[in-house]
Design an enzyme around this catalytic site. Structure first.
Site, PDB file in Angstrom:
ATOM      1  N   ASP B 362       0.791  -1.226   0.000  1.00  0.00           N
ATOM      2  CA  ASP B 362       0.000   0.000   0.000  1.00  0.00           C
ATOM      3  C   ASP B 362       0.824   1.277   0.000  1.00  0.00           C
ATOM      4  O   ASP B 362       0.382   2.301  -0.524  1.00  0.00           O
ATOM      5  CB  ASP B 362      -0.951  -0.002   1.205  1.00  0.00           C
ATOM      6  CG  ASP B 362      -2.124  -0.954   1.000  1.00  0.00           C
ATOM      7  OD1 ASP B 362      -2.556  -1.099  -0.149  1.00  0.00           O
ATOM      8  OD2 ASP B 362      -2.605  -1.540   1.976  1.00  0.00           O
ATOM      9  N   TYR B 450      -9.738  -0.558   3.421  1.00  0.00           N
ATOM     10  CA  TYR B 450      -9.107  -0.689   4.726  1.00  0.00           C
ATOM     11  C   TYR B 450      -8.715   0.660   5.295  1.00  0.00           C
ATOM     12  O   TYR B 450      -8.363   1.573   4.557  1.00  0.00           O
ATOM     13  CB  TYR B 450      -7.839  -1.543   4.605  1.00  0.00           C
ATOM     14  CG  TYR B 450      -7.914  -2.796   5.443  1.00  0.00           C
ATOM     15  CD1 TYR B 450      -8.251  -4.005   4.865  1.00  0.00           C
ATOM     16  CD2 TYR B 450      -7.669  -2.757   6.813  1.00  0.00           C
ATOM     17  CE1 TYR B 450      -8.329  -5.151   5.626  1.00  0.00           C
ATOM     18  CE2 TYR B 450      -7.753  -3.901   7.578  1.00  0.00           C
ATOM     19  CZ  TYR B 450      -8.085  -5.104   6.993  1.00  0.00           C
ATOM     20  OH  TYR B 450      -8.175  -6.234   7.750  1.00  0.00           O
TER      21      TYR B 450
END
Lengths: 720, 720
Positions: B362, B450
């Protein structure tokens, strides 16, 4: 001063006076009749910070409201008069009550009980020493019937009484040899401070006598005598006869470390010129008051939780009948029947004469509740804390009150319960976050030098976090060295030079929790959800591996002897195999370990045999009333033949049974200079977390904070 | 209404109006010029909660005060005009800036710099794609000189721009086949929500094209489209040409899970009748204000700490020049030169067609800073938080402001800094406790579904705790099953049935932190303090074993490739071998792991090769400017040949050198129903803790709380 202000000033003054009068008169009446020993002459110099703004509870008229309520003052008095008039005691030369606690009614009886129902008959479980013999008795409070309990042929002695400990520290003074060595070491007897140190069990030497080892310190010029050991001097005392059995005196050449910089009290810091930048006051404020209630002294209700809470002389706190109201159905659901700290094992890592035996079992030997001191309002607990007292029996059976022993408070430190923002990728304007507020139940136990802070923290989402903080003062060893450059590379210090002449000895802490989980009922199973690497078959996937979870239900106790492994990870679920969620998952709670340590001692080391309940991090046993204390019922000088490890070896069936989970939280402690003269708190924790217990996130409906609901505050000083 | 009250009411109204006017006008000016795509028509229905009572920062006139200050708006504009007028860009058909960040001056230059000194020349490091080729350039801001950097022949592409991601989600709509399958699945195109999913690297297929995989969802009747996957449909998009490369459509028979009960927003809970007992407002109040200052936008000073703090598009936050004023000497001592989240690896555990590639990095692929959304005052951070904005460049080089991206606040949740009571054994009336107040620096990163909450928590005693919280929404998979009883025992779900037709797929999270420790200077060593069982010799002691600590200094990188072991425990110290305490201990800090998880994937799995920086929990490398990103500089589609694991294999010398410690915090996540539709925060952390860094407990001099210093509060509503 205006008339109204003057009036309120006078009433506050009056109230304050009455409050202190009450506290002190109560303390002097109810505290165990402490022997007026040599420590007392120091008391005047030291500060007692009285509790502030806490309304004292009156206990003489305490009533029983719940089957699990602890024994009240009238009940303790009844037990005392009943047993002391019993033939066994009548005929005896000496007796002492080592434990008087509620004999809890049978579990199924308690679970059936509802508010308004008549209470089950009240009984007390009594552990007494009568003329040097240990007896366990059940006293029926109504009938006065006394039933002796046969606990079999097990080694060990009951928890020391405070009177045992006090007397033991004075006993060495009976010995001329002892007095002489103290004077020879240059210590004035009036500055002597001694500690009763449990002996453990290392073979014949400790047999057939109820022993304690006394080690002494100089308290000249410091309240922190622990940093001034009279090294190598160990006095073995027989606690039944109050006689010195043996004096071991091997440290005559060792200096007593200096008092300078050892005092940690606020009053002692005034001339220290710490360059510490001040932190402005910060306080958790609740303008509408706390959201929890403590009903009838013991029933705590907060958010969707409710549970019974009581002080216990041995466990510290016992949390029972833990239930959660399901936010979807409104149903009050069982989570845990009983949870408590069961045993604490603290082996020191120095095999030499004055140190090898330091392998404490603080809960069974000293009592975690009887050593849990009054909490300091505003510093041990935040402002809006509610305090609960312990009502405990002294060795003569007289009840005394351990004031403000437990605190209960809501906590909010800025954490987030759940959140989600939409990111630029989706461009949705969503930002939702919920503050995380929890309820904490706390005790702080001072077992001589060390302080244990035990928190049971309840989250609104159903998670229970059990946190243990270590603070207080290290047990240190005197050494001739002023600097590590004086220590040859061959020499073993068994620890860290923390200050001139002071070694902090390496040690471990293992605190084992008893967790009688009852997830939606008593019959539960323990399931390991093991994550293992799966290799994909050729052409199955561009990936060659993934992790797969495999469920294994523990059939018997040995299936549930768990050593945690980073590279062979599992989740540990306590499930109810008889109840499933809407979509078919078994309802459960999982034990979630966090940072911990494992005992590496030789399994045949006498210390580790007694502490064998630390051989695994998790154990599961079938519920058995007599198996509550991981180190055994009688821990002082026990041989280790009757503890959690031996029970588990029976390998009983645990599937779809009423089961108890035991979790051990461990710490290795290699001291460092920052631990001198008092150590900053080191914490670790583990959790019990709902896992398919709820149909969905149970805190979805909690509202966010809005500015309009928050308080308007000003500093107190600006209002004066 | 009284005259004065009315006046203040009017001014508040006016201020509020001006504030919102400012915010919205700023946002519309400075936000990246987002393509007006199909999500926009949903915005009106959703709620934007504007920040409250936060004074907005004006950035157009930002000045540079410190060598490490991030690029300002004028500087970003200068970089843009410089590079776009450069020959390389002039001649190009297309270009995009993937990263524009301060090229930090050489470390020794920064360490020499003192307030008042002239600033080192300002430079920007630029990563650009020009006509399909990646370039790294250093731009000198004063001279306008552009220097191209040769980064060698490494695989991978730079972090996606937000424009890349937005465009990618629209590209599938160019395909008739795609549109048809959406309609065939019963989804109205206006309800379509698509996500750009990094492809990883699995061989030839991904070579020579800058690809992303687009997966889509139905947002009909919910803001939580993540719970409504259009399963099995994966569109491979070329981000350089904006063309569909491939459509994989294997889930036509799978239902799209229902919208019912998926919405987590407060506004959507109103008809849900949650039986949640209300919690009264609770707020950390500081009547005299916070104790920290943020000087010149970036220098944070609190208690004895000071450090430089900045937002970074890739790392999220960068904390630099961390120093602690020694409370004994007043000296400002170095602790850490630079600390940041370096990479995050999130492999999902499903090898099937639409899932195997979900092995996110990420930080390097999406950018932890550019995905860190505005924090919600009062809910993401407590009331007295101070907010810092990010000033970042869009793909066209125009600066935009990520408002309220970082918050800084003091936290007190009732914890105890240190305590000691004397117990009944000693009978001394001592009770000393100190509340534990900390300073928290927080971001909350929303990488699509998320949410990562990253906290850097500074304790007054010198400890830094780095905590990562996981919340937000799970990445789920559609399944035909409504109940687990429909799933045959042979079938692999790769996760948990969380709701009807919804499987939460098992996955891991590994977040690797870059910690350039400089303990009292740059030259440090990494020391393992290993605890091992020693057997005593016969007759040495009644104990047969104890634990002994053995120090080993890591000579080279391979000595410091650490896998944590519960049964072979060590402490991990970063010491300064050139500086000792008064009594001769080397000054140091230790890395203290807590709960964590290790990657168990096959080391030869393409996913694990790219995530090889998770092969150990701790690594130590010699300081090297070009080794900051654990997964490599270019992470998208990287092959894994240039990351922390490969650097460490060089086995360079690390003793008494400027060293960098890398710690990976891991989580295994087996989903459960409680994670639906949004998951309660799960946290874990590790610490950097002083170990013989101070001569003694550094918080000895902190005063306790006194009632007189605490605020007087009332609820807002009661004042109206």
């Amino acid at each position: 001063m205006e008339g109204r202000k003057f009036l309120s000033f006078i009433s506050i003054l009056l109230a304050t006076f009455l409050f202190f009068f009450f506290i002190f008169s109560r303390n002097s009446n109810l505290l165990p009749s402490s022997t007026n020993h040599h420590f007392v002459n120091k008391v005047a110099e030291l500060e007692l910070q009285p509790p502030r703004k806490i309304t004292p509870h009156v206990h003489v008229s305490d009533m029983v409201h719940h089957p699990l309520d602890p024994l009240t003052i009238p009940e303790l008095n009844r037990v005392r008069s009943t047993v002391t008039s019993h033939a066994l005691f009548n005929a005896a030369n000496s007796h002492a009550l080592h434990s008087v606690a509620l004999e809890e009614p049978p579990k199924e009886r308690v679970m059936r009980w509802k508010e308004g129902d008549p209470l089950p008959p009240r009984k007390a479980s009594v552990i007494a020493r009568v003329d040097g013999v240990t007896h366990v008795m059940i006293v029926e409070l109504d009938s006065g019937r006394v039933e002796k309990v046969d606990v079999g042929q097990v080694s060990g002695y009951p928890t020391m009484t405070i009177e045992d400990m006090n007397t033991a520290t004075l006993t060495p003074l009976k010995s001329k040899e002892f007095n002489q060595t103290i004077v020879d070491r240059g210590v004035d007897l009036k500055d002597l401070a001694c500690l009763p140190i449990s002996t453990g069990w290392y073979g014949k030497k400790e047999e057939k006598k109820r022993l304690v080892k006394v080690q002494c310190y100089s308290m000249e010029k410091t309240a922190n005598f622990y940093m001034r050991p009279i090294e190598g001097l160990t006095v073995v005392v027989d606690m039944d006869t109050n006689q010195v059995v043996e004096i071991s005196d091997n440290g005559r050449d060792l200096p007593i470390p200096k008092a300078a910089n050892t005092d940690y009290r606020f009053s002692a810091q005034k001339n220290q010129h710490h360059k510490i930048k001040p932190i402005n006051p910060i306080s958790m404020e609740q303008p509408k008051g706390p959201s929890f209630t403590v009903e009838k002294g013991h029933m705590v209700k907060w958010a969707n939780w409710e549970f019974h809470l009581k002080a216990d002389p041995r466990a510290g706190v016992i949390i029972s009948r833990v239930m959660f109201q399901d936010p979807d159905t409104g149903e009050l659901r069982n989570v845990m029947y009983k949870g408590m700290a069961s045993e604490l094992f603290v082996p020191y890592m120095d095999p030499s004469d004055a140190w090898y035996f330091k392998t404490y079992m603080d809960i069974g030997e000293y009592g975690f509740g009887s050593q849990a001191m009054s909490l300091d309002p505003l510093n041990d607990c935040p402002r809006n804390a509610y305090y609960i007292d312990g009502v405990f029996p002294a060795a003569d059976g007289r009840p005394y009150v351990q004031t403000n022993m437990i605190c209960v408070f809501e906590s909010y430190g800025g954490d987030i319960g759940w959140r989600h923002s939409e990111c630029p990728i989706t461009n949705l304007k969503v930002r939702e976050a919920r503050p995380k507020v929890t309820l904490v139940v706390r005790i702080a136990v001072s077992v001589a030098n060390y302080d244990y802070i035990v928190d049971w923290e309840f989250q609104a989402d159903g998670l229970i976090n059990i946190k243990v903080g270590l603070s207080g003062i290290l047990m240190v060893k005197a050494t001739p060295y002023l600097n590590t450059n004086q220590v040859s590379s061959e020499e073993e210090l068994y620890g860290t030079l923390m200050s001139e002449n002071v070694v902090g000895v390496i040690h471990d802490h293992y605190i084992t929790f008893y967790l009688d989980m009852d997830v939606d009922g008593s019959d539960n199973s323990f399931v390991k959800l093991n994550l293992q690497r799966q290799q994909t078959s050729p052409d199955e996937s561009p990936r060659t591996s993934y992790l797969k979870a495999t469920r294994t239900v523990a059939k018997t106790e040995k299936d549930a002897q768990i050593k945690l492994k980073l590279y062979d990870p599992s989740e540990f679920h306590v499930i109810n195999p008889n109840k499933k969620t809407r979509i078919g998952n078994p309802v459960g709670y999982k034990v979630v370990p966090a940072g911990t340590a494992a005992s590496l001692l030789d399994l045949n080391d006498p210390a580790q045999k007694r502490g064998a309940f630390t051989n695994n991090q998790i154990w599961v046993t079938p519920y058995n009333r007599s198996e509550e204390w991981a180190g055994g019922l009688f821990v002082c000088q026990s041989h280790g033949e009757d503890n959690l490890a031996t029970w588990s070896e029976r390998d009983r069936a645990i599937e779809n049974k009423d089961i108890v989970v035991w979790y051990t939280l461990g710490f290795h402690h290699i001291p460092c200079q920052e631990d001198f003269p008092v150590m900053p708190t080191v914490s670790s924790s583990f959790s019990l977390k709902p896992v398919n217990f709820f149909e969905r996130n149970p805190i979805l409906g909690i509202p966010p904070n809005f500015e309009k609901d928050l308080p308007v505050c000003q500093s107190t000083s600006s209002t004066s």
